[in-house]
Scaffold this motif. Structure first.
Motif, PDB file in Angstrom:
ATOM      1  N   ARG A   9      11.413  18.929 -15.142  1.00  0.00           N
ATOM      2  CA  ARG A   9      10.298  19.263 -14.251  1.00  0.00           C
ATOM      3  C   ARG A   9       9.424  20.342 -14.876  1.00  0.00           C
ATOM      4  N   SER A  64      10.556  23.982  -8.656  1.00  0.00           N
ATOM      5  CA  SER A  64      10.786  23.311  -7.370  1.00  0.00           C
ATOM      6  C   SER A  64      11.100  21.834  -7.539  1.00  0.00           C
ATOM      7  N   ALA A  65      11.868  21.325  -6.576  1.00  0.00           N
ATOM      8  CA  ALA A  65      12.183  19.891  -6.507  1.00  0.00           C
ATOM      9  C   ALA A  65      12.893  19.631  -5.194  1.00  0.00           C
ATOM     10  N   ASP A  66      12.545  18.542  -4.547  1.00  0.00           N
ATOM     11  CA  ASP A  66      13.266  18.136  -3.344  1.00  0.00           C
ATOM     12  C   ASP A  66      14.693  17.756  -3.723  1.00  0.00           C
ATOM     13  N   ALA A 102      15.786  14.568  -5.768  1.00  0.00           N
ATOM     14  CA  ALA A 102      14.628  13.981  -6.454  1.00  0.00           C
ATOM     15  C   ALA A 102      14.987  13.587  -7.879  1.00  0.00           C
ATOM     16  N   ILE A 115      10.223  15.078 -12.713  1.00  0.00           N
ATOM     17  CA  ILE A 115      10.213  15.111 -11.258  1.00  0.00           C
ATOM     18  C   ILE A 115       8.816  15.489 -10.783  1.00  0.00           C
ATOM     19  N   ASN A 121       6.585  17.324  -8.484  1.00  0.00           N
ATOM     20  CA  ASN A 121       6.763  18.481  -7.607  1.00  0.00           C
ATOM     21  C   ASN A 121       5.447  19.236  -7.434  1.00  0.00           C
ATOM     22  N   TYR A 122       5.523  20.337  -6.729  1.00  0.00           N
ATOM     23  CA  TYR A 122       4.326  21.141  -6.446  1.00  0.00           C
ATOM     24  C   TYR A 122       3.662  21.622  -7.729  1.00  0.00           C
ATOM     25  N   GLU A 123       4.475  22.085  -8.684  1.00  0.00           N
ATOM     26  CA  GLU A 123       3.916  22.633  -9.920  1.00  0.00           C
ATOM     27  C   GLU A 123       3.166  21.583 -10.731  1.00  0.00           C
TER      28      GLU A 123
END
Length: 322
Positions: free
Chosen positions: A225, A229-231, A234, A277, A279-281
């Protein structure tokens, strides 16, 4: 090796090294023959040590008066030490770096012609006022000793509210975007979490047993990633992004992720593929390039970026109409 009355074999030198480092690493007695041989090579080539081998077995100085303690430290060495010291000060949360910084400062004082202590050569992105830095040393010690901790935490989405204290087994400290995170096992929910240190209210030792990391490759945990962050659960996906011609050289010189590959390029631009992944970033990275990039796939990410851009446009439209 200055003791000419005794000749040292490689095994004698290994034992001497273990004895000399025992006060710093009492439990480490695994200095290898190859390590000592590399050190001898370094002393010969970089420090000018006149080390010779007699009878293809015994190591000694050809000049019995030679001593590393009398080897002068050059002005270039002083400049290098000065730069290292500046970099160490970036991570003054650690007691080890503060002690090393003081040690280097003493060496600097003994070198004529070194730079002023206040003169900077390297400017690093760093923010001293980021909340949570005071917990770095505590977490570092807990990871080293496998000590669970009791955390009182305030998630961003809850405003000023704080969660009830919960126990964690901390595994790894990580920095991203000038913030500190602790990859930890949350005992209450039974899964891995990323604890943002700036959101910690209190940190105390926990009476619970440490939960060791199992089935986790810690040094590769964040490799799939951008950022942290990551769910939960994920998985990495293939992402294709078009890059406009003016941004091609920049994206090549600073890849977004280690998985980045070039799929195609022509006068209209370049297409890259990432496997990571979502993610937000990643979304923030895409949006930071504005019209310089466009997501081609997967459709879910295309829709996510479209929705964000539409919401941004509506915000500005509302302000203009008002």
């Amino acid at each position: 090796m200055r003791r000419t009355s005794r000749r040292f074999t490689i095994h004698d030198l290994i034992e001497a090294c273990i004895e000399a480092t025992a006060q710093f690493h009492p439990d480490d007695k695994s200095i290898s023959k190859r390590t000592v041989q590399r050190d001898i090579k370094f002393m010969r080539e970089e420090l000018g040590a006149p080390i010779i081998v007699e009878d293809r077995k015994y190591y000694l100085y050809s000049d019995p008066s030679f001593s590393l303690e009398s080897t002068p430290v050059t002005e270039d060495d002083g400049i290098l030490l000065h730069e290292i010291r500046q970099m160490l000060q970036t991570y003054h949360e650690f007691q080890q770096t503060r002690e090393l910084d003081a040690f280097i400062a003493r060496i600097e004082q003994s070198i004529h012609g070194t730079l002023s202590p206040n003169q900077k050569i390297v400017e690093l992105d760093h923010f001293d006022r980021v909340p949570g830095r005071q917990y770095v040393a505590t977490l570092y010690g807990a990871i080293s000793k496998q000590q669970p901790l009791l955390v009182t935490y305030r998630p961003f989405h809850d405003g000023q509210a704080s969660e009830a204290p919960f126990s964690i087994s901390p595994y790894l400290l990580k920095t991203y975007n000038s913030r500190w995170y602790a990859l930890s096992y949350n005992h209450a929910i039974g899964q891995l979490v990323q604890i943002g240190l700036e959101r910690i209210i209190d940190l105390q030792p926990s009476d619970e047993d440490f939960h060791p990391p199992t089935g986790i490759q810690l040094d590769r945990y964040f490799a799939d990633r951008i950022g942290v962050s990551a769910d939960f659960g994920a998985m990495p996906e293939s992402v294709q992004i078009w890059v406009k011609p003016k941004q091609v050289a920049y994206v090549r010189s600073r890849p977004w992720h280690e998985s980045q590959q070039e799929i195609s390029q022509d006068e209209s631009g370049m297409v890259i593929q990432l496997h990571l992944i979502i993610n937000y970033e990643l979304c923030a990275k895409i949006l930071s390039f504005g019209p310089g990039v466009k997501v081609l796939s997967p459709p879910s990410l295309v829709q996510k970026i479209q929705d964000t851009v539409t919401e941004m446009m509506n915000r500005y439209t509302e302000e203009i109409q008002a």
